[in-house]
Design an enzyme around this catalytic site. Structure first.
Site, PDB file in Angstrom:
ATOM      1  N   LYS A 164      -2.546   0.704   2.570  1.00  0.00           N
ATOM      2  CA  LYS A 164      -1.369  -0.130   2.307  1.00  0.00           C
ATOM      3  C   LYS A 164      -0.268   0.448   2.514  1.00  0.00           C
ATOM      4  O   LYS A 164       0.421   1.412   1.685  1.00  0.00           O
ATOM      5  CB  LYS A 164      -1.549  -0.808   1.034  1.00  0.00           C
TER       6      LYS A 164
ATOM      7  N   TYR B  68      -2.204   3.788  -0.846  1.00  0.00           N
ATOM      8  CA  TYR B  68      -0.948   3.007  -0.914  1.00  0.00           C
ATOM      9  C   TYR B  68       0.289   3.852  -0.905  1.00  0.00           C
ATOM     10  O   TYR B  68       0.665   4.810  -1.839  1.00  0.00           O
ATOM     11  CB  TYR B  68      -1.130   2.541  -2.196  1.00  0.00           C
TER      12      TYR B  68
END
Length: 292
Positions: free
Chosen positions: A161, A133
């Site tokens: 992400k 992320y």
């Protein structure tokens, strides 16, 4: 492995800040019914920095129990301490989660080599899939495509992400990583273009309040139907914008309380949405067809 609309789920709390598992059950049923493709629990939107280790694990375990295999649960277990991240990730792996979301370490600003060692240490210690992320706007540290490509060689690292909203970054990732890693948007306002450009999903704040619409948007974009995707996205764009009128998750928790799905509880240092912004968020909800 994952894809489509994956909600960055809020952590429902009572007025005193205690975790509200009854509301968590309502939210999970809401998303199962709407066709949300995964629940990302205890991430940034889930106020993970304010959760004690035991309740962090309890929250994830309860989400697994309540979802009952109907929708994947991706557990947010990242922190700016490799040892702490490893401890929590191992602790919840046995609870039946489907994967982990590991944020770039914040505040201490590691080098790219430090980032590689941080993520690889955790990824090599677990069997479940790991999603990286990258959100430099919050962490003040940017996980560069070259480092992502190195990490993508690890068997358990399956996704990223990417929350920069930078389409050039998307293309660099695709060129360097090929099919070795799945790419998910972490920025609702640019998610449509991200998916049309080769991403396969969105870890979404907007999906908290508009799950069916966000899944429809992802489906249209993944099928290459730009016209349909744009129609849905235009209806949701005020939400994409106003749900960040204050720091996330302040506006989205207020919106969910307005919808009657949760109590308005939130933990310090965050405080409830300022009254001056209430009508702006209401107007965005009405524009999306969520409120009358």
């Amino acid at each position: 492995m994952f894809g489509g609309s994956m909600v960055a789920l809020v952590t429902p709390m009572k007025s005193d800040g205690a975790l509200d598992f009854e509301a968590l059950e309502r939210l999970i049923e809401f998303h199962v019914d709407a066709g949300t493709r995964a629940l990302v629990v205890a991430g940034t939107t889930g106020e993970s920095p304010t959760l004690e280790t035991d309740e962090h694990a309890d929250l994830i375990g309860e989400a697994v129990r309540l979802s009952a295999g109907r929708v994947p649960v991706i557990a947010g277990t990242g922190s700016n301490s490799t040892a702490q991240t490893l401890h929590l990730t191992r602790k919840v792996e046995a609870m039946g989660v489907d994967g982990f979301l590991l944020v770039v370490p914040y505040y201490n600003k590691p080098s790219q080599e430090g980032l590689y060692r941080h993520f690889s240490t955790v990824a090599r210690a677990v069997e479940k899939p790991v999603v990286l992320y990258n959100v430099p706007g919050r962490t003040s540290c940017d996980l560069l495509p070259e480092t992502v490509a190195r990490l993508a060689e690890l068997d358990t690292v399956v996704g990223l992400k990417e929350a920069t909203g930078d389409m050039q970054r998307l293309q660099a990732l695709r060129e360097l990583c090929g099919d070795e890693i799945e790419l998910y948007s972490g920025d609702d306002a640019t998610a449509m273009d991200f998916i049309l450009g080769g991403g396969i999903g969105d870890v979404s704040v907007t999906a908290n309040v508009a799950p069916e619409q966000m899944q429809a948007l992802c489906d249209a974009a993944r099928s290459g139907d730009r016209e349909k995707a744009a129609e849905i996205n235009n209806r949701l764009m005020p939400l994409h914008r106003e749900l960040f009128v204050e720091c996330n998750p302040v506006p989205v928790k207020w919106a969910l309380a307005e919808m009657g799905l949760i109590q308005p509880g939130i933990r310090l240092p965050l405080v409830p949405l300022a009254e001056e912004h209430h009508e702006r968020v209401r107007a965005a909800l009405r524009h999306a067809g969520i409120l009358d």
